[in-house]
Motif scaffolding. Structure first.
Motif, short mmCIF file in Angstrom:
data_model
loop_
_atom_site.label_atom_id
_atom_site.label_comp_id
_atom_site.label_asym_id
_atom_site.label_seq_id
_atom_site.Cartn_x
_atom_site.Cartn_y
_atom_site.Cartn_z
N TRP A 1 7.54 -14.20 -1.99
CA TRP A 1 6.97 -13.25 -2.95
C TRP A 1 5.46 -13.43 -3.07
CZ3 TRP A 1 8.79 -9.05 -5.41
CH2 TRP A 1 8.02 -8.55 -6.47
N THR B 1 3.48 -12.31 0.12
CA THR B 1 3.48 -10.88 0.44
C THR B 1 2.92 -10.02 -0.68
OG1 THR B 1 5.77 -10.69 -0.37
CG2 THR B 1 5.44 -11.10 2.00
N THR B 2 2.63 -10.63 -1.81
CA THR B 2 2.06 -9.86 -2.93
C THR B 2 0.60 -9.52 -2.64
OG1 THR B 2 3.53 -10.93 -4.52
CG2 THR B 2 1.53 -9.89 -5.39
N THR B 3 0.23 -8.27 -2.86
CA THR B 3 -1.14 -7.81 -2.63
C THR B 3 -2.05 -8.34 -3.74
OG1 THR B 3 -0.30 -5.77 -1.62
CG2 THR B 3 -2.60 -5.79 -2.33
N ARG C 1 -4.95 -8.42 -6.26
CA ARG C 1 -5.68 -7.41 -7.00
C ARG C 1 -6.57 -8.09 -8.04
NH1 ARG C 1 -3.68 -2.18 -6.83
NH2 ARG C 1 -4.16 -1.78 -9.02
N PRO D 1 -0.52 0.71 -6.75
CA PRO D 1 -0.38 -0.71 -7.10
C PRO D 1 -0.39 -1.64 -5.89
CG PRO D 1 1.71 0.45 -7.36
CD PRO D 1 0.68 1.50 -7.11
N ASN D 2 -0.18 -1.12 -4.69
CA ASN D 2 -0.17 -1.97 -3.50
C ASN D 2 -1.53 -2.05 -2.82
OD1 ASN D 2 2.63 -2.67 -3.47
ND2 ASN D 2 3.08 -0.59 -2.81
N GLN E 1 -5.29 -0.98 3.22
CA GLN E 1 -4.04 -1.10 2.47
C GLN E 1 -3.64 0.19 1.78
OE1 GLN E 1 -2.01 -3.76 2.14
NE2 GLN E 1 -3.22 -4.89 3.64
N PRO F 1 3.05 1.09 1.93
CA PRO F 1 3.99 1.02 0.80
C PRO F 1 5.01 -0.09 0.99
CG PRO F 1 4.54 2.84 2.24
CD PRO F 1 3.26 2.27 2.76
N ASP F 2 5.85 -0.27 -0.01
CA ASP F 2 6.88 -1.31 0.01
C ASP F 2 7.88 -1.09 1.15
OD1 ASP F 2 5.84 -2.71 -2.09
OD2 ASP F 2 6.99 -1.61 -3.59
N LYS G 1 7.10 -3.09 4.13
CA LYS G 1 7.45 -4.52 4.02
C LYS G 1 8.93 -4.75 4.31
CE LYS G 1 3.94 -5.62 0.54
NZ LYS G 1 3.70 -6.16 -0.81
#
Length: 408
Positions: free
Chosen positions: A26, A29-31, A33, A310-311, A367, A371-372, A375
């Motif tokens: 997690w 792979t979290t962008t 920000r 959000p990504n 980016q 999108p998700d 992933k």
């Protein structure tokens, strides 16, 4: 059946996978920000119609003083412009032209740039190109023994994109100024409207001048120096540059006054341009207002973009650039409070540069469309083969536990 040690291994593996593996996956792979503060921009944008409640009330007054800025002809505001001057020869078998552009530039272009150097930086380049033809043959006037292009159909005859000018690739606006030498079989060539002309302006792009060369006296077929002949064209280019940059005496002139002014400029092209103090002051105010307006709009758009995606990757340098842009806006307002328009102009340029640098940052754009679902498509083939034996082992252990309980 699994032995006791194997069952213990299955349980330990399951625990390690979900307790250690999932958090690691997690976090990796979290962008990222960064926390970008758009509070002042959002407040101003939401209250821009109410001057008394905004943090920067003088901005609205400046916008009203300058008036609406139209970009029908004028190029967009920027902190740097590239000026490209090209001597474009149609047929080198007719003539091989040359010019002393440094001399022409230092005499005509550079003094004008020096007068307006506060509004932006200007880079000047020149070149000579050959083999540039019209899209179709011009019309012939037997009475005048000349050729002409109807002004209403210029686009059918001349398309600068077909000339492969090789202008530099840059994020800053490029203004092109071309002196076109027609081939001997199509010369003299003019543009016909109510009267003959040899120049025209392309909005937000540049200007083109047709220069007819008398090649009858060139007996040695060597290069012809056109430097002296092109001095008037340099003055014409200055008028075109002035119009493209939106430099006028007053912004509130009516259309008739503007048309009359343009007619007088064309009539007296032999006179050089020297900007008055009023023109320079008006230009400074105009560019200050536009820089501020574009900066605020860009920052507000960036705020909306980050919130809606959000990504999207938002690095610390984006946060720092936004902070510099907002601080520069505050400094510009302080300069306006002191009626120091030169100071406000420099602050607005810094704000414009920082806001556009943040908005067009390459890391954010990379980016933008990730999108998700992407992933899941990447990681599913990796995790399913690993998880399947573990899940199968857990299922077998559950069956063994249930059978053992029933036997009791």
């Amino acid at each position: 059946m699994f032995s006791k040690s194997k069952r213990v291994n299955i349980v330990i593996t399951f625990v390690l996978l979900f307790i250690a593996g999932i958090p690691v996956w997690w976090n990796t792979t979290t962008t990222y920000r960064s926390n970008v503060d758009f509070t002042e921009i959002n407040e101003y944008y939401n209250l821009k119609d109410n001057i008394t409640q905004t943090k920067w009330p003088l901005f609205k007054q400046l916008f009203n003083q300058v008036g609406p800025i139209q970009h029908d002809i004028e190029v967009k505001t920027a902190i740097e412009y590239s000026l490209s001057f090209t001597l474009l020869n149609s047929d080198p078998s007719d003539i091989i032209p040359k010019w002393d552009f440094p001399y022409l530039s230092n005499k005509y272009i550079q003094p004008f740039i020096d007068q307006i150097s506060d509004i932006a930086n200007f880079t000047v380049q020149s070149k000579i190109s050959h083999y540039a033809t019209l899209l179709k043959s011009p019309l012939y006037d037997s009475k005048e023994n000349s050729y002409y292009i109807p002004s209403a159909f210029l686009s059918e005859y001349i398309n600068p994109n077909e000339w492969q000018l090789d202008t530099p690739s840059t994020n800053q606006p490029t203004l092109n100024f071309i002196i076109y030498i027609p081939k001997t079989t199509q010369s003299p060539l003019y543009i016909r409207s109510n009267q003959y002309s040899n120049s025209f302006l392309i909005p937000q792009w540049g200007g083109i001048i047709i220069h007819n060369v008398n090649n009858k006296n060139n007996n040695n077929n060597g290069p012809i120096d056109l430097t002296n002949e092109l001095e008037d064209q340099m003055v014409s280019f200055k008028y075109q540059l002035k119009e493209l940059l939106g430099i006028n005496n007053e912004n509130n002139k009516n259309n008739n006054e503007k048309k009359e002014k343009k007619h007088l400029e064309k009539k007296h092209l032999e006179k050089d341009i020297i900007l008055s103090n009023d023109e320079i002051d008006s230009t400074i105010k105009r560019y200050t207002a536009e820089n501020i307006n574009v900066s605020i709009s860009t920052l507000y758009s960036l705020s909306s973009l980050i919130e809606s995606l959000p990504n999207m990757l938002v690095l610390d340098n984006i946060r720092d650039q936004v902070k510099v842009a907002i601080e520069s806006l505050g400094r510009a307002h302080q300069c306006l409070e002191q009626s120091d328009y030169n100071c406000a102009l420099q602050a607005s340029k810094q704000s414009l540069a920082s806001s556009e640098s943040a908005f067009f940052d390459k890391n954010m754009l990379s980016q933008l469309y990730f999108p998700d679902e992407h992933k899941y498509a990447v990681y599913t083939p990796l995790f399913v083969p690993v998880c399947f034996p573990i899940i199968a082992g857990i299922f077998q252990e559950f069956k063994h536990y249930r059978n053992k309980k029933l036997n009791k």
